[in-house]
Write an enzyme that holds these catalytic residues in place. Sequence first.
Site, PDB file in Angstrom:
ATOM      1  CB  THR A 537      -0.939   0.014   1.219  1.00 27.68           C
ATOM      2  OG1 THR A 537      -0.169  -0.150   2.413  1.00 27.68           O
ATOM      3  CG2 THR A 537      -1.956  -1.096   1.121  1.00 27.68           C
ATOM      4  CB  CYS A 538       4.166   2.138   1.391  1.00 27.42           C
ATOM      5  SG  CYS A 538       5.290   0.920   0.695  1.00 27.42           S
TER       6      CYS A 538
END
Length: 571
Positions: A537-538
């Site tokens: 997700t980063c």
Amino acid sequence: SLSLLVNLADDNYLPENIVVVAGEADDVKVLNTQTINWSTQTLTEIKLLENLTEHFPIVTIRIKSCKSHGIDTRVRGLKLNCIEERSLGFDQDFFSGDRLVRYPLLQSYSPSVIYKRSIVLQRFTWLLDSVIQYLIPSWQSSIEGCGHVENQSLTSLESIRQLLPLLKKRLALIDTLLKGSASDPSDRKVVYINRHAALAHRANPSASADFSNTVFMQLFEGLKPRDRNSPPLSYRWSTQNDQWWECKFLSEGIIDQGGGFRDSLSDIAEELCPSDPDAPMPLPFFVRTPNQSNEDGNVNRDCYIPNPSCTDFGKYEWIGQLMGACFRGKELLIVSLAPYVWKRLVGESYNWSQDFATVDAAEVRIIDSLASMDRDTFLAAGRSWSMVLSDGTHVSLKVDDDGNPKPLDYDDREEYAQKVRELRMVECDKQLKAIRTGLLKVIPEAVLGLLTWQELESRICGEPEITVEALMKNTYYHHIDEDDLRVKYFWSAVKNFSNEDRSRLLRFITGRRRLPVSIFISSGKNSPIDPLPESSTCCNTLHLPVYSDEKIAEERLRYAAYNCVSIDTDE
């Protein structure tokens, strides 16, 4: 069939005239009227109903009189014989494993248990539906009666609030409450807006310290009463009023017949909570939650929270009034607030570990881990009696003679953790109270008490609409070709997904529920056949493994979207 069981020895207690009815209160149907001649009756089972083919949710046995004018009656039992179960719209097979992929919390229960619980829930909600209108205090049914106190609305329903959407009469009750408090002004306000200045400010907010060039401020000032004798807007427009004000855009040849008005609401939302995570903040009323910058696997990376340092409570109250107007009408104010915020606004109960994690998941994990942390790990971290609020403000909890935070001792870690929890949970209390005050000036308090936080959000912001075309435009490929079979399977699955499925998938990949956001598709690891996909997700990346066919790819992607929000290669 339905029978009454008696004992002939009860004599004057035996029921003599019996009426059997079906239905609710004033809407009943007489199914049978029976008079028993006890001088000839020898059976102890009295058949009241036989061969029924219609379902009745309630059947009432009314004993009108007893033998020899007895004043009391005695019944030994009821006998009910059903040869067919009522159709509930579902059966036990409905709760098979394939159907539960969107509901991971149910997967640990057997279909039999879920089915039986569903029957109980259906009966419970029917009972609640029959009395819901009596549970609303009269002083909470109008705007004027509201005390604007958080967590005081319909407190008796708080423990079952998430069941309220199952009620059939609730929406009609909400509609009645809203219609009863609607108020349309006699004329439509005209507001002059300079969108060129607003765009210039949005590109460089530091150039204007008073934010006067924003659409938000131009509308706030333009909608004020023109003189002391003019009443302020109530913002309680009816649903028939589809344009609340008229916009005159300076240096633009636009005649506002509703489109300009809706554009102004969109501009306000974008200024309050920019959809671009890298854009500067044009207004000071909200800040990006720490989750937006923390590079971990949380799923609330597009959320905002009221700015703890902003004390312009009049503007917060106006934001609440705009929210209330959107709730009443058909317009949207798309502000991506953390679920914690929506819970506070609707008056729903909230807690640190589950709800504040939607604001700062990393802090919640660290603080909750202190109690079980060993001494060596704790000392290596070197914490002090200080903390940081969501807006980046540093707070010292205990200071030395020089005003610096004292070092935190191992034995004091639980006291420190509790203090941090208390302060973080109230960091924007005043701002939230102001927004809720504005909201309750437009919506009766009883209406909020009949809503879940999810419903409040969707009525104000709408559901995130994610089309396949929009996803394709925002998707890029890394170490994988666009015509790779894995990519083809991916898009085939996405096309079969519902809008909710696509929103969940976007959250799984990016931690955000709404576009715009860039998505990167990369080759997955060499894994066993047909594994679950992974995400980072980063960096908004989906790692696609090899799948046997399109159907399995769709199943694995959908399962991951609903069940695997913590499967992140960064963890």
